[in-house]
Design a protein around this motif. Structure first.
Motif, PDB file in Angstrom:
ATOM      1  N   GLY A 698     -17.044   3.125 -14.331  1.00 54.35           N
ATOM      2  CA  GLY A 698     -16.627   2.175 -13.299  1.00 54.35           C
ATOM      3  C   GLY A 698     -15.120   2.064 -13.204  1.00 54.35           C
ATOM      4  N   ALA A 699     -14.444   2.044 -14.366  1.00 53.01           N
ATOM      5  CA  ALA A 699     -12.980   1.979 -14.336  1.00 53.01           C
ATOM      6  C   ALA A 699     -12.380   3.223 -13.703  1.00 53.01           C
ATOM      7  N   ALA A 700     -12.924   4.393 -14.036  1.00 54.76           N
ATOM      8  CA  ALA A 700     -12.415   5.637 -13.447  1.00 54.76           C
ATOM      9  C   ALA A 700     -12.646   5.664 -11.940  1.00 54.76           C
ATOM     10  N   GLN A 701     -13.851   5.186 -11.503  1.00 55.39           N
ATOM     11  CA  GLN A 701     -14.129   5.162 -10.063  1.00 55.39           C
ATOM     12  C   GLN A 701     -13.188   4.215  -9.320  1.00 55.39           C
ATOM     13  N   LEU A 702     -12.925   3.048  -9.925  1.00 58.63           N
ATOM     14  CA  LEU A 702     -11.994   2.101  -9.286  1.00 58.63           C
ATOM     15  C   LEU A 702     -10.591   2.695  -9.176  1.00 58.63           C
ATOM     16  N   GLN A 703     -10.161   3.337 -10.249  1.00 56.35           N
ATOM     17  CA  GLN A 703      -8.820   3.937 -10.197  1.00 56.35           C
ATOM     18  C   GLN A 703      -8.761   5.050  -9.149  1.00 56.35           C
ATOM     19  N   PHE A 704      -9.808   5.831  -9.029  1.00 56.61           N
ATOM     20  CA  PHE A 704      -9.832   6.899  -8.025  1.00 56.61           C
ATOM     21  C   PHE A 704      -9.811   6.311  -6.620  1.00 56.61           C
ATOM     22  N   ASP A 705     -10.598   5.268  -6.390  1.00 57.87           N
ATOM     23  CA  ASP A 705     -10.620   4.654  -5.055  1.00 57.87           C
ATOM     24  C   ASP A 705      -9.251   4.098  -4.665  1.00 57.87           C
ATOM     25  N   MET A 706      -8.580   3.530  -5.630  1.00 52.14           N
ATOM     26  CA  MET A 706      -7.298   2.905  -5.317  1.00 52.14           C
ATOM     27  C   MET A 706      -6.177   3.942  -5.162  1.00 52.14           C
ATOM     28  N   THR A 707      -6.039   4.799  -6.163  1.00 56.27           N
ATOM     29  CA  THR A 707      -4.888   5.713  -6.174  1.00 56.27           C
ATOM     30  C   THR A 707      -5.042   6.876  -5.214  1.00 56.27           C
ATOM     31  N   ARG A 708      -6.260   7.322  -4.958  1.00 54.46           N
ATOM     32  CA  ARG A 708      -6.451   8.502  -4.110  1.00 54.46           C
ATOM     33  C   ARG A 708      -6.882   8.161  -2.694  1.00 54.46           C
ATOM     34  N   ASN A 709      -7.182   6.883  -2.420  1.00 50.05           N
ATOM     35  CA  ASN A 709      -7.660   6.521  -1.081  1.00 50.05           C
ATOM     36  C   ASN A 709      -6.921   5.315  -0.492  1.00 50.05           C
ATOM     37  N   LEU A 710      -6.837   4.207  -1.268  1.00 53.54           N
ATOM     38  CA  LEU A 710      -6.165   3.022  -0.723  1.00 53.54           C
ATOM     39  C   LEU A 710      -4.657   3.226  -0.618  1.00 53.54           C
ATOM     40  N   PHE A 711      -4.042   3.649  -1.697  1.00 55.08           N
ATOM     41  CA  PHE A 711      -2.577   3.796  -1.677  1.00 55.08           C
ATOM     42  C   PHE A 711      -2.106   4.803  -0.624  1.00 55.08           C
ATOM     43  N   PRO A 712      -2.800   5.950  -0.448  1.00 52.37           N
ATOM     44  CA  PRO A 712      -2.344   6.883   0.611  1.00 52.37           C
ATOM     45  C   PRO A 712      -2.409   6.302   2.018  1.00 52.37           C
ATOM     46  N   LEU A 713      -3.296   5.290   2.241  1.00 51.91           N
ATOM     47  CA  LEU A 713      -3.304   4.670   3.571  1.00 51.91           C
ATOM     48  C   LEU A 713      -1.944   4.056   3.902  1.00 51.91           C
ATOM     49  N   GLY A 715       0.774   5.049   2.357  1.00 49.85           N
ATOM     50  CA  GLY A 715       1.795   6.053   2.099  1.00 49.85           C
ATOM     51  C   GLY A 715       2.428   6.608   3.360  1.00 49.85           C
ATOM     52  N   HIS A 716       1.823   6.367   4.521  1.00 50.99           N
ATOM     53  CA  HIS A 716       2.436   6.804   5.780  1.00 50.99           C
ATOM     54  C   HIS A 716       3.678   5.980   6.120  1.00 50.99           C
ATOM     55  N   TYR A 717       3.817   4.812   5.500  1.00 46.70           N
ATOM     56  CA  TYR A 717       4.890   3.886   5.885  1.00 46.70           C
ATOM     57  C   TYR A 717       5.953   3.717   4.792  1.00 46.70           C
ATOM     58  N   CYS A 718       5.707   4.261   3.596  1.00 46.87           N
ATOM     59  CA  CYS A 718       6.709   4.201   2.525  1.00 46.87           C
ATOM     60  C   CYS A 718       6.437   5.340   1.550  1.00 46.87           C
ATOM     61  N   LYS A 719       7.393   5.615   0.666  1.00 51.10           N
ATOM     62  CA  LYS A 719       7.270   6.723  -0.270  1.00 51.10           C
ATOM     63  C   LYS A 719       6.430   6.367  -1.499  1.00 51.10           C
ATOM     64  N   ARG A 720       6.487   5.139  -1.949  1.00 53.75           N
ATOM     65  CA  ARG A 720       5.763   4.722  -3.150  1.00 53.75           C
ATOM     66  C   ARG A 720       4.914   3.490  -2.817  1.00 53.75           C
ATOM     67  N   PRO A 721       3.770   3.687  -2.199  1.00 57.00           N
ATOM     68  CA  PRO A 721       2.955   2.521  -1.804  1.00 57.00           C
ATOM     69  C   PRO A 721       2.398   1.754  -3.003  1.00 57.00           C
ATOM     70  N   GLU A 722       2.257   2.420  -4.170  1.00 55.56           N
ATOM     71  CA  GLU A 722       1.688   1.718  -5.331  1.00 55.56           C
ATOM     72  C   GLU A 722       2.559   0.548  -5.768  1.00 55.56           C
ATOM     73  N   ASN A 723       3.847   0.561  -5.377  1.00 55.95           N
ATOM     74  CA  ASN A 723       4.719  -0.561  -5.754  1.00 55.95           C
ATOM     75  C   ASN A 723       4.333  -1.859  -5.053  1.00 55.95           C
ATOM     76  N   PHE A 724       3.558  -1.766  -3.991  1.00 55.73           N
ATOM     77  CA  PHE A 724       3.105  -2.963  -3.274  1.00 55.73           C
ATOM     78  C   PHE A 724       1.721  -3.429  -3.772  1.00 55.73           C
ATOM     79  N   PHE A 725       1.136  -2.692  -4.737  1.00 52.64           N
ATOM     80  CA  PHE A 725      -0.176  -3.058  -5.293  1.00 52.64           C
ATOM     81  C   PHE A 725      -0.063  -3.096  -6.819  1.00 52.64           C
ATOM     82  N   LYS A 726       0.890  -3.889  -7.307  1.00 50.65           N
ATOM     83  CA  LYS A 726       1.150  -3.870  -8.743  1.00 50.65           C
ATOM     84  C   LYS A 726       0.007  -4.469  -9.557  1.00 50.65           C
ATOM     85  N   HIS A 727      -0.648  -5.484  -9.040  1.00 53.37           N
ATOM     86  CA  HIS A 727      -1.765  -6.073  -9.780  1.00 53.37           C
ATOM     87  C   HIS A 727      -2.907  -5.057  -9.914  1.00 53.37           C
ATOM     88  N   VAL A 728      -3.226  -4.407  -8.808  1.00 57.23           N
ATOM     89  CA  VAL A 728      -4.331  -3.433  -8.842  1.00 57.23           C
ATOM     90  C   VAL A 728      -3.951  -2.235  -9.689  1.00 57.23           C
TER      91      VAL A 728
END
Length: 799
Positions: A698-713, A715-728
């Motif tokens: 479950g942890a691996a699936q959550l990380q995959f959903d976030m880093t490979r799918n949510l953050f790239p959404l 990523g069209h508007y900034c270079k490092r989108p993960e910086n806006f999802f620090k809690h996740v």
């Protein structure tokens, strides 16, 4: 015996030293005065034969404890006796000299008193003598004063007669010169008479001044009429006035050289009459009918040159002529401009060189323009009050005056230091009417633009390069309206009048903001609609333009004028700090409006993001309840793929982001997606991560959903989108730690909690929890939050 007693006493003190001896104060200076010693002995009354301490100290110093040194006693006694005798002689000497000095001082004071009384007696005698002398000389002084007064009156009469004689002499000379046709000599005599008139201004001889002024006026008129007639005849031969543009087809007259010589002579003679002409034509100071500041009189040659043009102007634009129409002010304004343009070459090429050679510090072209402008000013001053009750005609008049002023300053290079036609609009009733009409017309245009069909669509929506702000047509038209108002009052020569127009603009902006708020409340049910976003773009566009205006030089100058004039209606009740900020250009005249627009923009953007989040939360509800505890591990899957329950969430986010990007301007969209990312980060952290327990899969699936799918959404508007999802991001890091690292981290955090509960526990060599988390890339989550996340892991040894 005394010495032995002293020595014994000294031995006792050596055995038990007192505190006073330990501190060691020296009394040697006191011992050097025998009288002081005697007084001390008498006061202490040593009946037991004990010596004072300072005597013991002296003996100790001079003799010591050695009994063989007693032979020094006699020399010590002789020394002290000699000092005592010397002091007694000094005291006796001082006591005997004091009475002598006091006696001498009293004698000197007595002598001074006697001398002062003698001086006072002499002063009284001299004063009485002087009074008697003055009383005897008073009749002579009165007689002499009457004689001097008679002489003064006689001198005034002589000067009066001399002035009369001078006036008659100049008058006779002028008459003779005119009879012999000696115009130059007559002009010089008139100039002398004018100088005499100037000199008599402060004399107080009103009758003499009136006589001189009448005489001067008489001869000046005769000479001026003769010169003016010759000058007009000469100008006619030179084709003056130029009613139409001069053409090259006009051949110069055959006697051009002779005409030029005559022109120079006549202009020089007329310039010599300038002083007398100014005296005769001067008027008492009064307020001009057109509200113009006082100016110097026109040059006499230019006055004569203006006569035919003035006749034509009054013929066509006064009375019942068809050309004198209230609804056609452009007719006479255009005519004045045409005359200025047609005559400019003649004034610069023919008249200006003659003026320069005669030392006349005037500009011929400017003088002619000033004379023609006076005709237009008088005409405007008479027509403007008649148009105050007709808004259409009044607006037309204002437009024509503004256009006339622009052409006058630009095309004809009329100096800005001289008043133009705009002063007519500064008259209070005219200016108030102008403000009223501007307000009325602006409100009508705002009503029309807001009710138009395409009010909330951008006219540049199909041109990407020009549609960065995506301003709706109503907002852009409104700011264009304000810009037009600014261009209309920018040229006004009075800062106070300009500030009144600025106050009107602020009022219109606030009214438009209220209208936007009203429309926004109607559209608040559908925050994702096109009209709601258009209103948001409009508020942002107006705020951006006003911010740029705050840095504009013109508005900065108005800001300085407002502070200097203390315009409370515009600035409001300001304290010392606020006034200082405005004076130092740190603030802006639009700060209040910008604050209100910023509040409106923030409120609307918040509602918009809340609507998006409601849609996202609805689509994310199944994903929040996924079976995170029973998902297969990563090694049991061939490839990782997006969770099926996350697909609606990702699609919803993608569609909303694309919709916001299309409808919002770039600055608002930047604020929008960042605000959405912040809200989404907290939502996923609270409703997905903290709400569930996770096994390794479950942890691996959550990380995959976030880093490979949510953050790239994002990523069209900034270079490092993960910086806006620090809690996740940090939550996924903690959940995906291998078992060994997770155990060590949990033990470290628990130990840190126990150490905090027991403050007396010594610190060990283990790293702090914060540094350990930083090594893992966790900066936002607190140690207590990380411990909660570790407890959500299901894959612990022994479970």
């Amino acid at each position: 015996m005394c010495v032995l007693l002293t020595w014994k006493r000294h031995r006792r003190k050596m055995a038990a030293p007192s505190a006073e001896q330990q501190n060691g104060p020296s009394n040697e200076s006191d011992l050097q005065s025998p009288m002081s010693t005697n007084d001390e002995d008498s006061e202490t009354g040593l009946g037991d034969g004990a010596l004072p301490d300072y005597v013991v100290d002296l003996i100790e110093k001079e003799i010591g404890v050695d009994l063989k040194s007693l032979k020094k006693v006699s020399s010590l006694l002789e020394k002290l006796t000699a000092e005592n005798k010397l002091l007694e002689e000094q005291v006796l000497t001082v006591s005997s000299s004091v009475p002598l000095r006091v006696s001498a001082a009293l004698s000197a004071a007595e002598e001074s008193r006697v001398s002062l009384e003698g001086l006072l007696q002499r002063e009284r005698v001299l004063s009485n003598t002087l009074i008697q002398h003055l009383q005897g000389a008073q009749p002579w002084a009165d007689s002499l004063g009457r004689t001097l007064e008679q002489l003064d009156n006689t001198e005034k009469h002589m000067k009066y007669l001399q002035c009369l004689s001078r006036i008659e002499e100049l008058s006779d000379r002028i008459q003779q010169c005119l009879m012999t046709n000696s115009i130059w000599e007559a002009v010089v005599a008139v100039g002398s008479m004018a100088s005499l008139d100037v000199g008599l201004k402060q004399s107080g001889c009103s009758h003499l001044q009136a006589f001189l002024r009448e005489t001067l006026h008489f001869w000046h008129k005769i000479i001026k009429d003769r010169l003016a007639g010759d000058f007009e005849e000469l100008l006619t031969q030179l084709y003056w006035p130029f009613i139409s543009p001069p053409t090259q087809s006009l051949s110069p007259p055959a006697n051009a050289q002779e005409l030029h010589s005559q022109l120079e002579l006549l202009v020089a003679q007329l310039l010599s009459l300038q002083t007398s002409d100014d005296l005769i034509s001067e008027k008492p100071p009064s307020v001009s009918r057109v509200g113009l500041p006082p100016t110097t009189p026109l040059s006499l040659p230019v006055q004569i040159m203006l006569l035919p043009l003035s006749k034509r102007f009054r013929y066509h634009f006064t009375g019942n002529r068809q050309t004198n129409s209230l609804n056609k002010p452009e007719w006479f304004l255009t005519q004045v401009l045409m005359w200025m343009g047609n005559s400019s070459n003649f004034m610069e090429e023919k008249i200006q060189p003659i003026l320069d050679r005669n030392g006349a510090n005037v500009n011929a072209k400017v003088e002619l323009c000033r004379g023609l402008l006076t005709l237009a000013q008088e005409k405007l001053a008479s027509d403007a009050p008649r148009l105050l009750y007709d808004d259409a005609l009044f607006c037309h008049l204002v437009d024509e005056i503004l256009q006339f002023e622009r052409e006058l300053r630009t095309t004809h290079s009329y100096p800005s230091s001289l008043p133009g036609a705009l002063h007519v609009l500064l008259e209070e009733s005219v200016l108030q009417k102008w403000l009223t009409v501007e307000r009325k017309m602006a409100i009508e245009k705002v009503d029309a633009m807001l009710s138009a069909e395409g009010a909330w669509s951008s006219q540049y929506k199909d041109i990407s390069d020009m549609d960065e702000l995506k301003a709706p047509d109503c907002a852009e038209t409104f700011m264009t309206l304000l810009l037009v108002i600014t261009d209309r009052y920018r040229a006004l020569p009075c800062p106070r009048a300009q500030l009144r127009f600025l106050a009107l603009q602020r009022e219109l902006v606030d009214d438009f903001r209220i209208r936007l708020t009203q429309v926004m409340k109607e559209e608040s049910r559908n925050p994702l609609g096109a009209r709601y976003c258009a209103i948001l773009n409009a508020a942002n566009y107006i705020s951006t333009v006003l911010g740029d205006w705050g840095d504009n030089v013109f508005f900065l100058q108005l800001q300085q004028s407002a502070v200097a004039l203390g315009e409370e209606e515009l600035l409001g009740p300001l304290g010392v700090t606020e006034s200082g900020r405005l004076a130092s250009l740190e603030g802006s005249l639009f700060e209040g409006l910008l604050g209100l627009l910023e509040r409106l923009r923030g409120d609307m953007l918040g509602r918009l993001l809340e609507a998006v989040m409601r849609d996202v939360q609805e689509k994310a509800r199944p994903y929040c309840r996924d079976r995170w505890l029973s998902l297969p591990s990563q090694c049991d899957q061939a490839t990782m793929s997006l969770s099926s329950l996350a697909c609606p969430l990702m699609l919803c986010l993608r569609d909303n982001l694309l919709q916001l990007q299309q409808m919002l301007c770039l600055p608002l969209f930047q604020m929008g997606w960042q605000g959405l990312a912040e809200r989404l980060d907290l939502f996923l952290y609270q409703n997905v991560i903290l709400y569930n327990h996770f096994n390794e899969g479950g942890a691996a699936q959550l990380q995959f959903d976030m880093t490979r799918n949510l953050f790239p959404l994002f990523g069209h508007y900034c270079k490092r989108p993960e910086n806006f999802f620090k809690h996740v991001k940090e939550g996924c890091v903690i959940l995906c730690l291998n078992v060994g690292s997770a155990l060590l981290l949990r033990d470290l955090l628990r130990q840190a909690e126990e150490d905090e509960e027991e403050p007396g526990t010594p610190e060990g060599q283990q790293p702090s929890p914060v540094s350990a988390l930083n090594e893992l890339g966790v900066y936002r989550l607190a140690p207590c939050d990380v411990l909660i996340l570790l407890n959500l892991r299901a894959s612990w040894p022994g479970k």
